[in-house]
Each structure stands twice: as structure tokens, then as C-alpha cells.
Design an enzyme around this catalytic site. Structure first.
Site, short mmCIF file in Angstrom:
data_model
loop_
_atom_site.label_atom_id
_atom_site.label_comp_id
_atom_site.label_asym_id
_atom_site.label_seq_id
_atom_site.Cartn_x
_atom_site.Cartn_y
_atom_site.Cartn_z
N TYR A 41 0.81 -1.22 0.00
CA TYR A 41 0.00 0.00 0.00
C TYR A 41 0.84 1.27 0.00
O TYR A 41 0.65 2.17 0.82
CB TYR A 41 -0.98 0.01 1.19
CG TYR A 41 -1.67 -1.30 1.40
CD1 TYR A 41 -2.41 -1.89 0.37
CD2 TYR A 41 -1.58 -1.99 2.61
CE1 TYR A 41 -3.05 -3.11 0.55
CE2 TYR A 41 -2.21 -3.21 2.79
CZ TYR A 41 -2.94 -3.77 1.75
OH TYR A 41 -3.56 -4.98 1.93
N HIS A 42 1.74 1.36 -0.98
CA HIS A 42 2.55 2.56 -1.15
C HIS A 42 2.45 3.09 -2.58
O HIS A 42 3.45 3.29 -3.25
CB HIS A 42 4.02 2.26 -0.82
CG HIS A 42 4.25 1.84 0.60
ND1 HIS A 42 5.31 1.03 0.97
CD2 HIS A 42 3.57 2.13 1.74
CE1 HIS A 42 5.27 0.84 2.27
NE2 HIS A 42 4.23 1.49 2.77
#
Length: 529
Positions: A466-467
């Protein structure tokens, strides 16, 4: 339709937006912050271990799902993004990482003048309130963002660090100093054993200012464009649909998914794509939504009979009963965990000048069935590719929703790097120090041993940490959306983007704090104009 007017409108009260709102409102300008999510005051947000209740929770998470990924067996990958005051800093693992010095020097080399490491380090330091006595050459103590160690790390996290050393990795006591390489306990954005989000650090202390208005639970529908200038926004909230006007500027800080999606819904983006989605083209800007990059991740999870690890079990019942009291009275116990207390950075045989993989170690059992909570005990290592070569895009669907296409593993180098990363992670878990708590490897499992078998496992199970970044990149090339000096959108007056979407490449590490730095840089540029 009623309309209110402010000097500045900020879309998104996330990692960057909260910083910008604080700085602009401190200068006396009238500022309106529009946030799609609501309050972050619930105990499960403030207690670090409450993170398990946030992912996938529609109250706090947009819970996007990507498009089918051909190189990952056609799977659709979950994309968790914060939906609350504080944005993704309200649901993340609170790991304080800035990335390698060379990441920012690369940005400067790509045409982003003023974004080299020597340019951004003073900004990082100005935001930080380091509670650990770490070197002032690398850290600040006067900022609003508390940086501390986890209050009560699980002993198995220390076992991981010892195992990493046995596997040939150095112990690193500060991943934000001269080198990232090695293993250790992560610094976290916590204060007094509680989550310290961007909202808590920057926006909440400014809420008393009469010139600052915050509108939570309010969706931004589209920008209002007049003569190629952003004049305001159309929003929908508790009071219905209305216009909000900006006399000076609109700043998008809605993240790597929200910012390009809003631009495209407003007619700013690749012309052919917008026409296909039924959107009238206001400004053909080909880079909007392009250049999507993210950290693809593979997991090893191990069962263990030891109640020393975090877990749901009869053996652990006394600790679970005691946990709320330990946290309330002393900020100790299992509720203080952020679940990825330890980790580190290592090199595969494909690495260049910097480590090319990152570990996030979990001192508890990660379900081999994909469940949020699994009965029993164990431990796990997540391994991600730090600087992936695969590049995806955000498209606009016919319904106006963002279509997220990571295109994971379309660059074969990423798959090869992650296979090697899994093998290094296994070598850490094989260290003798794990022997007293050792159990069966559930994923990938003992039958998965060759490179081809590991790759097949990753195609079936790999996810993201989740970047997402890069979808409104800054630069001077044809795909640049914003100019580096002040993050203004090319070809539209009165409009800036300031969040992880402006990163031209993905930094080597967690993206929360770099997004805050971007927000600070944007605010300084506005105030200096």
C-alpha cells in the site's frame, strides 16, 4: 446551489493535506479542507493494535480493488487507502521511514531541481519531534510529528533481529541515518503509546483557528474550471451538493489514486481516455494517472505453538484480558503493537548501490487463508521489492471511478528480485535463534523450493504493502503533470498537487513521512510566492 469562498481549498486531510492546512492557515489566509472520511477519534484508531480493525472497514478505508493482473494469475489486488481525518496515516502501520538519500538525488537527476537529499533533509528534520535522542545530523526535535520506538515490542521481534544478524545482515538502530541496510526495530509515529497521525500532529492543533474550516464526510465531485483556472470545487456532503470557491488556489492532496481521479473527472488528463470515459476534455494532459508504482510484496507465514508470539488462543487469554488495563495504565502490553515492529533492508544478487528489498516482520500469525484473524500463534515476514520496474496507471471508468492497474510483474526483474527476497527471508527464519518457537511454514510451504515454484506462489499470492505513488508526477518530461518548483499543474492556473502522486519514482521505504515532506514543501512554495 450555494457557494462559500476561501483563499485556499485543500482536497484531502491526509498525510500531506494536514501539513498544508496548518501552514497556510497559520499565515492568516482563509483555508477550507475537504475530506471524504470522518472522525478518527475512536479507540481502535488511537490504540496501535487496533489497526486490524481498520483495513477493509468502510468507515475508515476506501478499500479499492485493482483491475485483474495478468501476471498475478488474473487476481484483483486490494488497495487499502485511508478514509478519515489523517487519511492513510490514520490506518497505516505507523512506520517512520524516509527512504534512501539516493532516492531524492535521483529525483533531482530526473529534472526535479530542488528535490535532492540535501534539499529535503532539512524539511524532514523540521517536521520531526524525535524522542529517541538520535543524531541531530539526521533528525529533528522541534517539529510536530512525534517519532518514538514501540512502547513494548514483542520479544519475538528481537528474535527476528538476532536471526537477521545470524543470516549475515547487520543490526541497524536507525534506518533514517546514513544507511538503511540491515535489520532492527522500526521507529514509529506514536506519542504516549498512541497513533500520531498527520491529523493529530498538524491539523487538530490548528482547528481552533477561525480562518480554518474543515469539512469531513464530504466528497469532492469535480473541479470548477474557468478560463483554464481552478476557481473552486463542487462537493457533496451532509448539506447536499454545493460549490466552494477559491480566490487564490486549489491544492489536491487526495493521494496517488484520489488526485488523478479528480483531475480526470474534471476533464484534465489524457484526452483519448477521457473521451472514452464520456468526460469532456478541458485540458489534455497525458501524464495524469500514468506512472503508477507500488511495492509488490510476498509473505512467509509460520505456525508456532509458542504463546510468546501474538495470537488468539486459550493460552493467551490472560494476556488478552490484561491488555486493555496494561495499555490504559502504562501504555504497555500487546495493544501497543503495530504488528510490524521489526524489519529491515537487504540486497539480493540483483541490487545496485542500495538495498532492493524491505522486510516487515510480524510477531504473530498471518493467516494462510487470507483471514484477518486466525486462531493460534506464529510469525511472518513480508518482503517487498523496493524500486520496482513495473509501471501501471490509473484510468477513469465509465462510472467515474478510478480503475487501478498496477501491472505487477510486467517487468520480469521485479519477479526475479522478489523470488530472491523470499529466499533471503527464509534464511533469516532458518537461524537457530528461532528454534525454540519454530513451527511449520504454512506459506509458501515446504514443497515450494525452486525458483519456479516460488514464482508460481508469488503469482498466486503476492499483494501490495500500500505505497502507491507517481500518478501526477513532477518533472520536465512529456509525462510530467506538475512542475517541480511549486507543484503547479501544467497548463492550469491556481491548481497544485501535493501528495505521493507527485513522486517521479518510488522511494525505498514507507511513503507516509515523505508525503508529509511534500506537503511542507508545497506550503512553503505557496507562502513564498
Amino acid at each position: 446551489m450555494t457557494a462559500d469562498t476561501y483563499d485556499y481549498i485543500i482536497i484531502g486531510a491526509g498525510s500531506a493535506g494536514c501539513v498544508i492546512a496548518n501552514r497556510l492557515s497559520a499565515g492568516g489566509a482563509t483555508v477550507c479542507v475537504i475530506e471524504g472520511g470522518g472522525s478518527e477519534s475512536a479507540p481502535n484508531v488511537q490504540v496501535p493494535a487496533g489497526i486490524l480493525s481498520l483495513y477493509g472497514n468502510p468507515k475508515y478505508d476506501y478499500a479499492y480493488v485493482g483491475t485483474p493482473q495478468p501476471e498475478l494469475d488474473g487476481r484483483r489486488i486490494p488497495v487499502n487507502r485511508g478514509k478519515a481525518l489523517g487519511g492513510s496515516s490514520t490506518i497505516n502501520s505507523m512506520v517512520f521511514i524516509r527512504g534512501a538519500c539516493s532516492d531524492y538525488d535521483e529525483w533531482a537527476a530526473l529534472g526535479c531541481k530542488g528535490w535532492a537529499w540535501d534539499d529535503v533533509l532539512p524539511v524532514f528534520k523540521s517536521l520531526e519531534k524525535n524522542m529517541l535522542g538520535q543524531s541531530p545530523d539526521w533528525h529533528g526535535t522541534e517539529g510536530e510529528l512525534y517519532v518514538d520506538r514501540a512502547r513494548d515490542p514483542n520479544p519475538v521481534s528481537e528474535v527476528f533481529v538476532k536471526a537477521g544478524r545470524a543470516a549475515g545482515l547487520a543490526e541497524n538502530t536507525d534506518f533514517n541515518a546514513g544507511t538503511q541496510e540491515g535489520v532492527g526495530i522500526y521507529n514509529v509515529t506514536q506519542h504516549d503509546g498512541k497513533r500520531w497521525s498527520s491529523f493529530r500532529a498538524f491539523l487538530k492543533p490548528a482547528m481552533h483557528r477561525p480562518n480554518l474550516t474543515v469539512l469531513p464526510a464530504t466528497e469532492t465531485r469535480r473541479l470548477i474550471l474557468e478560463d483554464r483556472r481552478a476557481a473552486g470545487v463542487v462537493v457533496a456532503g451532509p448539506e447536499g451538493e454545493r460549490e466552494i470557491r477559491a480566490t487564490r488556489e486549489v491544492i489536491l492532496a487526495a493521494g496517488a489514486i484520489g488526485s488523478p481521479a479528480l483531475l480526470m473527472r474534471s476533464g484534465i488528463g489524457p484526452g483519448a481516455m477521457l473521451k472514452a470515459a464520456g468526460v469532456e476534455v478541458a485540458h489534455d494532459l497525458s501524464g495524469v494517472g500514468q506512472n503508477l508504482r507500488d511495492h509488490v510484496d510476498g509473505m512467509i507465514t509460520v505456525r508456532s505453538a509458542s504463546p510468546m508470539t501474538l495470537g488468539l488462543s486459550v493460552q493467551n487469554l490472560p494476556s488478552m484480558i490484561a491488555a486493555p488495563f496494561q495499555w490504559l495504565l502504562a501504555r504497555k502490553g500487546m495493544l501497543t503493537t503495530n504488528y510490524v515492529e521489526a524489519g529491515g533492508f537487504a540486497r539480493t544478487r540483483f541490487a545496485g548501490a542500495e538495498p532492493d528489498i524491505q522486510f516487515h516482520f510480524v510477531p504473530g500469525y498471518r493467516s494462510h487463508r487470507g483471514r484477518l484473524v486466525e486462531y493460534g500463534h506464529g510469525y511472518a515476514i513480508h518482503t517487498c521489492v523496493l524500486r520496482p520496474k513495473s509501471v501501471g496507471e490509473i484510468r477513469l471508468g465509465a462510472d467515474g471511478a478510478a480503475e487501478i492497474d498496477h501491472r505487477f510483474f510486467t517487468a520480469p526483474e521485479d519477479a526475479a528480485t522478489l523470488v530472491e527476497g523470499i529466499k533471503i527471508a527464509r534464511s533469516i527464519l532458518a537461524a537457530p535463534v528461532f528454534e525454540p518457537i519454530r513451527g511449520p511454514e504454512m506459506l509458501p510451504g515446504p514443497d515450494v523450493s525452486t525458483d519456479d515454484e516460488i514464482l508460481a506462489y508469488l503469482r498466486a499470492e503476492a499483494l501490495t504493502v500500500y505505497h502507491p505513488v507517481g500518478t501526477c508526477k513532477m518533472g520536465t518530461d512529456p509525462l510530467a503533470v506538475v512542475e517541480p518548483e511549486g507543484l503547479r499543474v501544467q497548463g492550469i492556473d491556481g491548481l497544485r498537487v501535493a501528495d505521493s502522486s507527485v513522486m517521479p519514482t518510488l522511494i525505498g521505504g514507507n511513503t507516509n513521512v515523505p508525503s508529509m515532506m511534500i506537503g511542507e514543501r508545497c506550503a512553503r512554495a505557496i507562502l513564498a510566492a
